[in-house]
Design an enzyme around this catalytic site. Structure first.
Site, PDB file in Angstrom:
ATOM      1  N   ASN A  14      10.082  13.473  20.281  1.00 16.50           N
ATOM      2  CA  ASN A  14      10.420  14.462  19.347  1.00 16.50           C
ATOM      3  C   ASN A  14       9.797  15.698  19.563  1.00 16.50           C
ATOM      4  O   ASN A  14      10.497  16.682  19.573  1.00 16.50           O
ATOM      5  CB  ASN A  14      10.017  13.917  17.832  1.00 16.50           C
ATOM      6  CG  ASN A  14      10.962  12.872  17.395  1.00 16.50           C
ATOM      7  OD1 ASN A  14      12.207  13.237  17.073  1.00 16.50           O
ATOM      8  ND2 ASN A  14      10.463  11.658  17.103  1.00 16.50           N
ATOM      9  N   MET A  92       0.691  10.338  13.765  1.00 22.67           N
ATOM     10  CA  MET A  92       0.278   9.370  12.864  1.00 22.67           C
ATOM     11  C   MET A  92      -0.953   9.124  11.917  1.00 22.67           C
ATOM     12  O   MET A  92      -1.365   7.909  11.714  1.00 22.67           O
ATOM     13  CB  MET A  92       0.153   7.955  14.151  1.00 22.67           C
ATOM     14  CG  MET A  92       1.411   7.749  14.795  1.00 22.67           C
ATOM     15  SD  MET A  92       2.943   7.527  13.917  1.00 22.67           S
ATOM     16  CE  MET A  92       4.029   7.169  15.195  1.00 22.67           C
ATOM     17  N   LEU A  95      -3.025  13.244   6.449  1.00 21.65           N
ATOM     18  CA  LEU A  95      -4.025  14.306   6.400  1.00 21.65           C
ATOM     19  C   LEU A  95      -3.997  14.737   4.619  1.00 21.65           C
ATOM     20  O   LEU A  95      -3.051  14.458   4.015  1.00 21.65           O
ATOM     21  CB  LEU A  95      -3.696  15.676   6.902  1.00 21.65           C
ATOM     22  CG  LEU A  95      -3.487  15.590   8.643  1.00 21.65           C
ATOM     23  CD1 LEU A  95      -3.007  17.026   9.212  1.00 21.65           C
ATOM     24  CD2 LEU A  95      -4.971  15.157   9.049  1.00 21.65           C
ATOM     25  N   HIS A 111      10.521  11.414   9.848  1.00 18.27           N
ATOM     26  CA  HIS A 111      10.513   9.605   9.545  1.00 18.27           C
ATOM     27  C   HIS A 111      11.558   8.888  10.119  1.00 18.27           C
ATOM     28  O   HIS A 111      12.829   9.352   9.526  1.00 18.27           O
ATOM     29  CB  HIS A 111      10.167   9.695   7.962  1.00 18.27           C
ATOM     30  CG  HIS A 111       9.761   8.387   7.621  1.00 18.27           C
ATOM     31  ND1 HIS A 111       8.507   7.709   7.842  1.00 18.27           N
ATOM     32  CD2 HIS A 111      10.482   7.264   6.979  1.00 18.27           C
ATOM     33  CE1 HIS A 111       8.442   6.439   7.458  1.00 18.27           C
ATOM     34  NE2 HIS A 111       9.598   6.008   7.180  1.00 18.27           N
ATOM     35  N   GLU A 149       1.329  16.146  -0.678  1.00 19.66           N
ATOM     36  CA  GLU A 149       0.349  15.564  -0.732  1.00 19.66           C
ATOM     37  C   GLU A 149       0.635  14.067  -0.854  1.00 19.66           C
ATOM     38  O   GLU A 149       0.265  13.159  -0.479  1.00 19.66           O
ATOM     39  CB  GLU A 149      -0.329  15.604  -2.150  1.00 19.66           C
ATOM     40  CG  GLU A 149      -1.424  16.354  -2.282  1.00 19.66           C
ATOM     41  CD  GLU A 149      -2.017  16.651  -3.546  1.00 19.66           C
ATOM     42  OE1 GLU A 149      -2.742  15.860  -3.823  1.00 19.66           O
ATOM     43  OE2 GLU A 149      -1.729  17.635  -4.200  1.00 19.66           O
ATOM     44  N   ASP A 152       5.251  10.800   2.814  1.00 18.79           N
ATOM     45  CA  ASP A 152       6.530  10.810   2.804  1.00 18.79           C
ATOM     46  C   ASP A 152       7.304  10.979   1.579  1.00 18.79           C
ATOM     47  O   ASP A 152       8.440  10.598   1.284  1.00 18.79           O
ATOM     48  CB  ASP A 152       6.888   9.307   3.391  1.00 18.79           C
ATOM     49  CG  ASP A 152       6.572   8.690   4.771  1.00 18.79           C
ATOM     50  OD1 ASP A 152       6.342   9.901   5.438  1.00 18.79           O
ATOM     51  OD2 ASP A 152       6.376   7.846   5.190  1.00 18.79           O
TER      52      ASP A 152
HETATM   53  C1  GAR Z   1       9.406   8.403  15.784  1.00 21.16           C
HETATM   54  O1  GAR Z   1      10.100   7.573  15.794  1.00 21.16           O
HETATM   55  C2  GAR Z   1       9.006   9.032  14.630  1.00 21.16           C
HETATM   56  O2  GAR Z   1      10.034   9.169  13.584  1.00 21.16           O
HETATM   57  C3  GAR Z   1       7.857   8.224  14.077  1.00 21.16           C
HETATM   58  O3  GAR Z   1       7.102   7.726  15.185  1.00 21.16           O
HETATM   59  C4  GAR Z   1       7.875   7.701  16.639  1.00 21.16           C
HETATM   60  C5  GAR Z   1       7.265   8.904  17.511  1.00 21.16           C
HETATM   61  O4  GAR Z   1       7.895   8.992  18.582  1.00 21.16           O
HETATM   62  N1  GAR Z   1       6.961   8.441  13.008  1.00 21.16           N
HETATM   63  C6  GAR Z   1       6.438   7.884  12.230  1.00 21.16           C
HETATM   64  O5  GAR Z   1       6.766   6.700  11.701  1.00 21.16           O
HETATM   65  C7  GAR Z   1       5.688   8.783  10.995  1.00 21.16           C
HETATM   66  N2  GAR Z   1       5.684   8.074   9.762  1.00 21.16           N
HETATM   67  P1  GAR Z   1       7.700  10.262  19.593  1.00 21.16           P
HETATM   68  O6  GAR Z   1       6.145  10.366  19.815  1.00 21.16           O
HETATM   69  O7  GAR Z   1       8.178   9.693  20.612  1.00 21.16           O
HETATM   70  O8  GAR Z   1       8.273  11.512  18.795  1.00 21.16           O
END
Ligand code: GAR
Length: 210
Positions: A14, A92, A95, A111, A149, A152
């Site tokens: 991303n 991940m 905070l 998400h 806060e 998601d």
């Molecule tokens: C992505 O799918 C993102 O949406 C998810 O982790 C992956 C990270 O991939 N995020 C979450 O689950 C947050 N709750 P990336 O490091 O290749 O961007």
């Protein structure tokens, strides 16, 4: 020009979508990625930042005793950076309120599901897709929302649905959702914030037309 800070923990696809969007002029002169912060040493996202010539900082989660101490460290780094927009791109770590107080409606998260499905504590990365397949949903997708806060739970800015196939594994579904949804709506949401086109009223985000 808004200073964009991107928070990462892993592969950084991303982040790459944001780097490519900036390179292709999506943010025009209204936004620039000025800092990448990783919660993990050695995350491949750091290599992507370096290749793109973007300064980065590692603030390892494991070096801090609790969420409060870690949040303080990340918040201080973002204040020092004078960040206008903060993007959680595969970040991940949860905070606490210190950061949402410091950057109200200036932080967004991508998400990998259609919120309010498959979201909240424990729903991250591949787990989200495992749960979607277990439930047998026929559509999933991605959501970009403001970080508040509530994990998601912030106002939804953009969403995109993606088809689930009979043959999907968590990995194939994750890949399709990234390609068809996340890598598109995350840069688009950043563009909207750069152009000051997102407002929030009573917990609902509205995008102004061009
Ligand atoms: C992505 O799918 C993102 O949406 C998810 O982790 C992956 C990270 O991939 N995020 C979450 O689950 C947050 N709750 P990336 O490091 O290749 O961007």
């Amino acid at each position: 020009m808004k200073r964009i800070a991107v928070l990462v923990s892993g592969g950084g696809t991303n982040l790459q979508a944001l780097i490519d969007a900036e390179k292709n002029g999506l943010f025009s002169d209204k936004g620039k990625i000025t800092l990448v912060i990783s919660s993990k040493d050695g995350a491949y996202a750091l290599t992507r930042a370096e290749t793109a010539g973007i300064p980065s900082k590692v603030i390892p989660r494991k070096d801090y005793p609790d969420a409060a101490a870690y949040t303080r460290a990340v918040t201080d780094a973002l204040i020092e950076e004078k960040a206008d927009i903060v993007v959680y791109a595969g970040f991940m770590t949860i905070l606490d309120k210190q950061i949402t107080d410091a950057f109200p409606y200036k932080m967004i998260n991508v998400h990998p599901a259609l919120i309010p499905s498959f979201c909240g504590k424990g729903y991250y990365g591949l787990h989200v897709h495992e749960e979607a397949l277990k439930r047998g949903v026929k559509l999933s997708g991605a959501t970009v929302h403001f970080v508040t806060e509530e994990c998601d739970g912030g106002p939804i800015i953009l969403q995109k649905a993606v088809e689930v196939k009979n043959s999907d594994t968590p990995e194939t579904l994750q890949k399709r959702i990234m390609e068809q949804a996340e890598w598109k709506i995350l840069p688009e949401a950043v563009r909207l914030l750069c152009e000051d086109r997102v407002s929030v009223n009573n917990g609902i985000a509205t995008v102004k037309d061009e």
